[in-house]
Design a protein around this motif. Structure first.
Motif, PDB file in Angstrom:
ATOM      1  N   GLU A   1       0.853  -1.190   0.000  1.00  0.00           N
ATOM      2  CA  GLU A   1       0.000   0.000   0.000  1.00  0.00           C
ATOM      3  C   GLU A   1       0.890   1.241   0.000  1.00  0.00           C
ATOM      4  OE1 GLU A   1      -2.862   2.341  -0.377  1.00  0.00           O
ATOM      5  OE2 GLU A   1      -3.502   0.275   0.008  1.00  0.00           O
ATOM      6  N   PRO A   2       0.737   2.113  -1.003  1.00  0.00           N
ATOM      7  CA  PRO A   2       1.602   3.295  -1.061  1.00  0.00           C
ATOM      8  C   PRO A   2       1.196   4.422  -0.108  1.00  0.00           C
ATOM      9  CG  PRO A   2       0.131   3.262  -2.953  1.00  0.00           C
ATOM     10  CD  PRO A   2      -0.101   1.979  -2.193  1.00  0.00           C
ATOM     11  N   ALA A   3      -0.041   4.446   0.337  1.00  0.00           N
ATOM     12  CA  ALA A   3      -0.517   5.545   1.185  1.00  0.00           C
ATOM     13  C   ALA A   3       0.314   5.642   2.466  1.00  0.00           C
ATOM     14  CB  ALA A   3      -1.992   5.345   1.532  1.00  0.00           C
ATOM     15  N   GLY A   4       0.801   6.821   2.732  1.00  0.00           N
ATOM     16  CA  GLY A   4       1.543   7.073   3.956  1.00  0.00           C
ATOM     17  C   GLY A   4       3.021   6.728   3.909  1.00  0.00           C
TER      18      GLY A   4
ATOM     19  N   ALA B   1       9.068   8.842   0.712  1.00  0.00           N
ATOM     20  CA  ALA B   1       9.716   8.574  -0.579  1.00  0.00           C
ATOM     21  C   ALA B   1      10.812   7.517  -0.419  1.00  0.00           C
ATOM     22  CB  ALA B   1      10.288   9.860  -1.165  1.00  0.00           C
ATOM     23  N   GLY B   2      11.556   7.577   0.679  1.00  0.00           N
ATOM     24  CA  GLY B   2      12.628   6.608   0.910  1.00  0.00           C
ATOM     25  C   GLY B   2      12.095   5.199   1.140  1.00  0.00           C
ATOM     26  N   SER B   3      11.030   5.077   1.922  1.00  0.00           N
ATOM     27  CA  SER B   3      10.437   3.756   2.173  1.00  0.00           C
ATOM     28  C   SER B   3       9.845   3.185   0.896  1.00  0.00           C
ATOM     29  CB  SER B   3       9.360   3.850   3.253  1.00  0.00           C
ATOM     30  OG  SER B   3       9.932   4.182   4.493  1.00  0.00           O
ATOM     31  N   ARG B   4       9.213   4.035   0.135  1.00  0.00           N
ATOM     32  CA  ARG B   4       8.611   3.600  -1.133  1.00  0.00           C
ATOM     33  C   ARG B   4       9.695   3.080  -2.081  1.00  0.00           C
ATOM     34  NH1 ARG B   4       3.631   6.092  -3.684  1.00  0.00           N
ATOM     35  NH2 ARG B   4       3.519   5.022  -5.669  1.00  0.00           N
TER      36      ARG B   4
ATOM     37  N   PRO C   1      11.341   1.477  11.545  1.00  0.00           N
ATOM     38  CA  PRO C   1      10.387   0.665  12.304  1.00  0.00           C
ATOM     39  C   PRO C   1       8.973   1.200  12.098  1.00  0.00           C
ATOM     40  CG  PRO C   1      12.294   1.181  13.648  1.00  0.00           C
ATOM     41  CD  PRO C   1      12.415   2.000  12.400  1.00  0.00           C
ATOM     42  N   GLY C   2       8.037   0.276  11.968  1.00  0.00           N
ATOM     43  CA  GLY C   2       6.650   0.661  11.752  1.00  0.00           C
ATOM     44  C   GLY C   2       5.914  -0.420  10.996  1.00  0.00           C
ATOM     45  N   SER C   3       4.708  -0.098  10.550  1.00  0.00           N
ATOM     46  CA  SER C   3       3.853  -1.064   9.849  1.00  0.00           C
ATOM     47  C   SER C   3       3.724  -0.699   8.381  1.00  0.00           C
ATOM     48  CB  SER C   3       2.463  -1.090  10.486  1.00  0.00           C
ATOM     49  OG  SER C   3       2.563  -1.574  11.806  1.00  0.00           O
ATOM     50  N   TYR C   4       3.755  -1.728   7.541  1.00  0.00           N
ATOM     51  CA  TYR C   4       3.666  -1.585   6.092  1.00  0.00           C
ATOM     52  C   TYR C   4       2.609  -2.578   5.611  1.00  0.00           C
ATOM     53  CZ  TYR C   4       7.934   0.944   6.928  1.00  0.00           C
ATOM     54  OH  TYR C   4       8.855   1.844   7.406  1.00  0.00           O
ATOM     55  N   ARG C   5       1.537  -2.059   5.038  1.00  0.00           N
ATOM     56  CA  ARG C   5       0.431  -2.911   4.608  1.00  0.00           C
ATOM     57  C   ARG C   5       0.676  -3.465   3.210  1.00  0.00           C
ATOM     58  NH1 ARG C   5      -3.327   1.849   6.175  1.00  0.00           N
ATOM     59  NH2 ARG C   5      -2.321   2.408   4.283  1.00  0.00           N
ATOM     60  N   PHE C   6       0.267  -4.722   3.029  1.00  0.00           N
ATOM     61  CA  PHE C   6       0.342  -5.352   1.715  1.00  0.00           C
ATOM     62  C   PHE C   6      -0.977  -6.043   1.426  1.00  0.00           C
ATOM     63  CE2 PHE C   6       2.304  -8.312   4.757  1.00  0.00           C
ATOM     64  CZ  PHE C   6       1.615  -9.491   4.507  1.00  0.00           C
ATOM     65  N   TYR C   7      -1.179  -6.403   0.170  1.00  0.00           N
ATOM     66  CA  TYR C   7      -2.428  -7.039  -0.242  1.00  0.00           C
ATOM     67  C   TYR C   7      -2.190  -7.866  -1.500  1.00  0.00           C
ATOM     68  CZ  TYR C   7      -2.507  -2.968  -3.350  1.00  0.00           C
ATOM     69  OH  TYR C   7      -2.170  -2.016  -4.270  1.00  0.00           O
ATOM     70  N   SER C   8      -3.162  -8.688  -1.845  1.00  0.00           N
ATOM     71  CA  SER C   8      -3.139  -9.415  -3.111  1.00  0.00           C
ATOM     72  C   SER C   8      -3.941  -8.573  -4.093  1.00  0.00           C
ATOM     73  CB  SER C   8      -3.771 -10.804  -2.962  1.00  0.00           C
ATOM     74  OG  SER C   8      -3.917 -11.407  -4.232  1.00  0.00           O
ATOM     75  N   SER C   9      -3.282  -8.013  -5.095  1.00  0.00           N
ATOM     76  CA  SER C   9      -3.985  -7.068  -5.965  1.00  0.00           C
ATOM     77  C   SER C   9      -5.197  -7.669  -6.689  1.00  0.00           C
ATOM     78  CB  SER C   9      -3.031  -6.379  -6.940  1.00  0.00           C
ATOM     79  OG  SER C   9      -2.378  -7.310  -7.747  1.00  0.00           O
ATOM     80  N   PRO C  10      -5.171  -8.943  -7.151  1.00  0.00           N
ATOM     81  CA  PRO C  10      -6.388  -9.466  -7.774  1.00  0.00           C
ATOM     82  C   PRO C  10      -7.539  -9.659  -6.782  1.00  0.00           C
ATOM     83  CG  PRO C  10      -4.483 -10.734  -8.478  1.00  0.00           C
ATOM     84  CD  PRO C  10      -4.040  -9.852  -7.352  1.00  0.00           C
ATOM     85  N   HIS C  11      -7.224  -9.692  -5.481  1.00  0.00           N
ATOM     86  CA  HIS C  11      -8.246  -9.944  -4.464  1.00  0.00           C
ATOM     87  C   HIS C  11      -8.419  -8.759  -3.510  1.00  0.00           C
ATOM     88  CE1 HIS C  11      -6.923 -14.008  -5.730  1.00  0.00           C
ATOM     89  NE2 HIS C  11      -8.230 -14.132  -5.844  1.00  0.00           N
TER      90      HIS C  11
END
Length: 149
Positions: free
Chosen positions: A81-84, A87-90, A125-135
């Motif tokens: 998830e790119p929100a939040g 630039a360096g983390s992305r 340190p922190g939380s990074y959200r991920f997902y399955s894009s087709p789902h």
């Protein structure tokens, strides 16, 4: 002068591309650091309409390996998830995704039993959200927490 960092990066990339993950890091000027491999299953239960990562939350350190293993419901594609994101983390996440097919998204895994491996990059340190894009519409998501230790 020989560029040890570039040679190390090439060997590491070659090992990861063939499915091998080094059990330690030998970056120049650093001592060996043990890595942990985290296996995250991607599952879809059509009868119960459940789309999930197991485990849905993973705590890891930079240098650890994430193995996303499709157990059912293919196709899947791991995306962050790119929100939040800074630039360096992305940029770090994008660079850590082998064979990225889109912004912050790995390739489509079309078969059950397929695996996708990535090495956790240096992230704050922190939380990074991920997902399955087709789902994504089915709320198939997970969370990577980066710990300091």
């Amino acid at each position: 002068m020989y560029d040890w960092a570039r040679a190390y990066a090439k060997v590491r990339t070659a090992l990861l591309m063939c499915g091998a993950a080094p059990a330690f890091s030998l970056a120049p000027g650093r001592s060996a650091v043990a890595q942990t491999t985290h296996v995250i299953r991607l599952e879809v239960d059509v009868e119960r309409d459940v789309h999930r990562f197991l485990p849905a939350r993973v705590t890891a350190r930079p240098g650890d390996v994430l193995v996303f293993r499709v157990t059912s419901g293919a196709p899947h594609a791991i995306a962050f998830e790119p929100a939040g994101l800074s630039a360096g983390s992305r940029a770090a996440l994008q660079a850590a995704l082998p064979e990225a097919r889109a912004d912050l998204q790995g390739p489509v895994l079309v078969d059950n039993d397929a695996e996708y491996r990535m090495v956790v990059p240096r992230l704050p340190p922190g939380s990074y959200r991920f997902y399955s894009s087709p789902h994504r519409a089915y709320d198939m998501r997970g969370e990577l927490t980066i710990s300091e230790k």
